[in-house]
Design a protein around this motif. Structure first.
Motif, short mmCIF file in Angstrom:
data_model
loop_
_atom_site.label_atom_id
_atom_site.label_comp_id
_atom_site.label_asym_id
_atom_site.label_seq_id
_atom_site.Cartn_x
_atom_site.Cartn_y
_atom_site.Cartn_z
N SER A 5 28.69 -34.31 10.79
CA SER A 5 27.88 -33.88 9.54
C SER A 5 26.47 -33.77 10.01
O SER A 5 25.75 -34.36 10.90
CB SER A 5 28.06 -35.15 8.63
N SER A 6 25.89 -32.74 9.25
CA SER A 6 24.42 -32.27 9.49
C SER A 6 23.45 -33.46 9.09
O SER A 6 22.34 -33.31 9.74
CB SER A 6 24.13 -30.87 8.97
N SER A 7 23.72 -34.34 8.31
CA SER A 7 22.89 -35.27 7.79
C SER A 7 23.08 -36.52 8.56
O SER A 7 22.28 -37.44 8.32
CB SER A 7 23.31 -36.06 6.17
N ALA A 8 24.19 -36.85 9.17
CA ALA A 8 24.35 -37.95 10.32
C ALA A 8 23.45 -37.87 11.24
O ALA A 8 23.23 -36.93 12.01
CB ALA A 8 25.93 -38.11 10.74
N PRO A 9 23.16 -39.12 11.96
CA PRO A 9 22.32 -39.07 13.18
C PRO A 9 23.00 -38.39 14.19
O PRO A 9 24.31 -38.65 14.40
CB PRO A 9 22.11 -40.80 13.41
N SER A 10 22.20 -37.74 15.00
CA SER A 10 23.04 -37.00 16.26
C SER A 10 22.87 -37.81 17.30
O SER A 10 21.99 -38.68 17.71
CB SER A 10 22.07 -35.79 16.32
N ALA A 11 24.06 -37.71 17.98
CA ALA A 11 24.31 -38.37 19.20
C ALA A 11 23.57 -37.61 20.66
O ALA A 11 23.72 -38.15 21.52
CB ALA A 11 25.68 -39.09 19.50
N ILE A 12 23.45 -36.51 20.13
CA ILE A 12 22.96 -35.62 21.36
C ILE A 12 21.45 -35.73 21.65
O ILE A 12 20.61 -36.10 20.64
CB ILE A 12 22.92 -34.05 20.83
N PHE A 13 20.89 -35.68 23.12
CA PHE A 13 19.56 -35.87 23.31
C PHE A 13 19.12 -34.39 23.21
O PHE A 13 19.06 -33.72 24.19
CB PHE A 13 19.52 -36.36 24.67
N HIS A 14 18.47 -34.19 22.03
CA HIS A 14 17.95 -32.79 21.85
C HIS A 14 16.76 -32.37 22.49
O HIS A 14 16.04 -33.36 22.89
CB HIS A 14 17.92 -32.38 20.15
N ARG A 15 16.15 -31.07 22.50
CA ARG A 15 15.09 -31.01 23.21
C ARG A 15 13.97 -31.57 22.61
O ARG A 15 12.90 -31.93 23.42
CB ARG A 15 14.76 -29.25 23.22
N ASN A 16 13.93 -31.68 21.38
CA ASN A 16 12.61 -32.09 20.63
C ASN A 16 13.38 -33.37 20.01
O ASN A 16 14.06 -33.05 18.98
CB ASN A 16 11.98 -31.29 19.94
N LEU A 17 12.85 -34.53 20.40
CA LEU A 17 13.44 -35.69 19.64
C LEU A 17 12.78 -36.02 18.26
O LEU A 17 13.12 -36.87 17.58
CB LEU A 17 13.03 -37.00 20.70
N ARG A 18 11.57 -35.35 18.05
CA ARG A 18 11.09 -35.47 16.60
C ARG A 18 11.25 -34.51 15.92
O ARG A 18 10.66 -34.34 14.68
CB ARG A 18 9.41 -35.53 16.87
N GLN A 19 12.08 -33.60 16.25
CA GLN A 19 12.58 -32.50 15.06
C GLN A 19 14.17 -32.46 14.82
O GLN A 19 14.80 -32.93 16.23
CB GLN A 19 12.02 -31.04 15.73
N THR A 20 14.58 -31.99 13.93
CA THR A 20 15.92 -32.20 13.78
C THR A 20 16.44 -30.72 13.62
O THR A 20 15.90 -29.70 13.03
CB THR A 20 16.41 -32.47 12.24
N PRO A 21 17.39 -30.29 14.80
CA PRO A 21 17.75 -28.84 14.99
C PRO A 21 18.41 -28.46 13.62
O PRO A 21 18.98 -29.00 12.89
CB PRO A 21 18.53 -29.00 16.19
N HIS A 22 18.32 -26.91 13.77
CA HIS A 22 18.94 -26.17 12.43
C HIS A 22 20.55 -26.18 12.61
O HIS A 22 21.04 -25.94 13.75
CB HIS A 22 18.26 -24.83 12.40
#
Length: 382
Positions: A5-22
């Motif tokens: 779900s796009s609203s659930a917390p992501s388990a991925i270590f994204h490139r920017n931890l302070r932004q939510t990817p589209h």
């Protein structure tokens, strides 16, 4: 596996931890549809267009016949051999190709191959690499260590007021020669992007620049390696690697068009002969090297609208007060944002101007590629 779900917390270590990817849920052609139902024009990565039926069919057919072979066990595949023939035939001067999964992996191969080339010839003292300021050659530590830098060919900021191209070219040439003289006979190779990409707004070299660099490399016995990970394989009007007497070349990005992770290193006959006459073995290998499905996903000749893009950018974007320069070739173009057009003064980094422009573009339905570390001088401005 259930969909995330796009609203659930992501388990991925994204490139920017302070932004939510589209959250992208589907794509077609140049468009990406988000979980919010917004449709975005993908100007960042859609080289071939999303969900191309011919590419999907090629991957599916390959996976149905043979999905994977390990090159370390002595295997090859038809798709890998066909791709190598295609790439070599399209790039006269090269003799062999090696395929890996990313541009960074290709950089690792190029560094090791260049070093081994000299070692196989008994020249063990060569351990230094020369590159250009504000260049980008992958996310590996090997691309950062034991490297010295010379000025890039960056006419917008590099040329002094009233300086002609010929004089600027000679100044750049002297800078490269002085660096080689300083390092001496320890230089393994000189590496440069034919068109700067991730860190220098698609700056293009002056005519004669690479010919001059080639002559200096020949004089000091170093290899010339041209990096076309970002700009090659059809993103420009033509492959810049052709007919430049290059020892090694790096390719990626457009090679697979995002359909599969693939990159490559091209080498000329002189490099191949040195290894064949020596140990006969490249001291390097990758688990997913020449992956059959990735090789089947490749395509060529994707540029048809480069001239139109250049015209539109120069007529609609360049006149804007915060745009200092628009440069590039083919379908690879960059825009330099500045505070003062007359003085070429960049915005302060803390203002995050480029990030704000990219964010607003996304809100309007256009995704653009925002290099993480570009700047007018490598530090200030974006």
């Amino acid at each position: 596996m259930s969909s995330s779900s796009s609203s659930a917390p992501s388990a991925i270590f994204h490139r920017n931890l302070r932004q939510t990817p589209h959250h992208a849920v589907s794509s077609s052609g140049i468009n990406i549809t988000l979980s919010t139902a917004q449709t975005i024009i993908d100007a960042s990565t859609a080289i071939l267009g999303h969900t191309q039926p011919s590419v999907i069919s090629a991957i599916s057919t390959q996976m149905s016949s043979i999905s994977y072979v390990f090159s370390g066990a002595g295997f090859t595949s038809t798709s890998a051999e066909d791709l190598a023939n295609l790439v070599i035939n399209d790039n006269p001067g090269f003799a062999k190709a090696m395929f890996v999964c990313s541009g960074s992996e290709a950089m690792e191969v190029a560094l090791k191959l260049a070093r081994q080339y000299h070692s196989e010839r008994g020249d063990m003292k060569r351990t230094r690499f020369v590159s250009r300021k504000q260049s980008y050659h992958g996310n590996i530590l090997g691309a950062l260590g034991n490297v010295s830098f010379v000025d890039a060919c960056y006419t917008y900021r590099g040329k002094t007021e009233g300086e002609h191209d010929a004089a600027y070219l000679q100044r750049l040439k002297r800078g490269v020669e002085e660096e080689f003289e300083c390092v001496g006979t320890e230089v393994v190779m000189f590496i440069a992007e034919t068109v700067s990409s991730a860190s220098l707004a698609c700056a293009t070299a002056l005519p004669g620049y690479f010919k001059a660099v080639r002559a200096i490399c020949d004089k000091y016995g170093a290899l010339l390696i041209l990096d076309e990970v970002m700009c090659g394989m059809g993103k420009l009007e033509k492959c810049m690697l052709r007919n430049r007497r290059v020892f090694l070349g790096r390719i990626a990005k457009v090679l697979g068009g995002g359909f599969a992770p693939i990159a490559g290193v091209l080498m000329n006959q002189k490099v191949v002969d040195a290894l064949f006459a020596g140990t006969g073995v490249l001291q390097h290998g990758q688990t997913y090297q020449a992956h059959p499905a990735a090789c089947a996903a490749t395509a060529e000749n994707v540029v048809t609208q480069g001239a139109l893009l250049a015209s539109l950018l120069k007529s609609a974007i360049l006149p804007l007060s915060i745009v200092g320069d628009v440069c590039g070739r083919g379908l690879l173009w960059g825009v330099e944002l500045i505070r003062d057009k007359a003085e070429k003064q960049p915005f302060e980094r803390e203002l995050n101007v480029a990030h704000r422009v990219a964010k607003r573009a996304m809100e309007l339905g256009l995704a653009v590629l925002l290099p993480p570390s570009a700047g007018g001088d490598g530090f200030v401005g974006f």
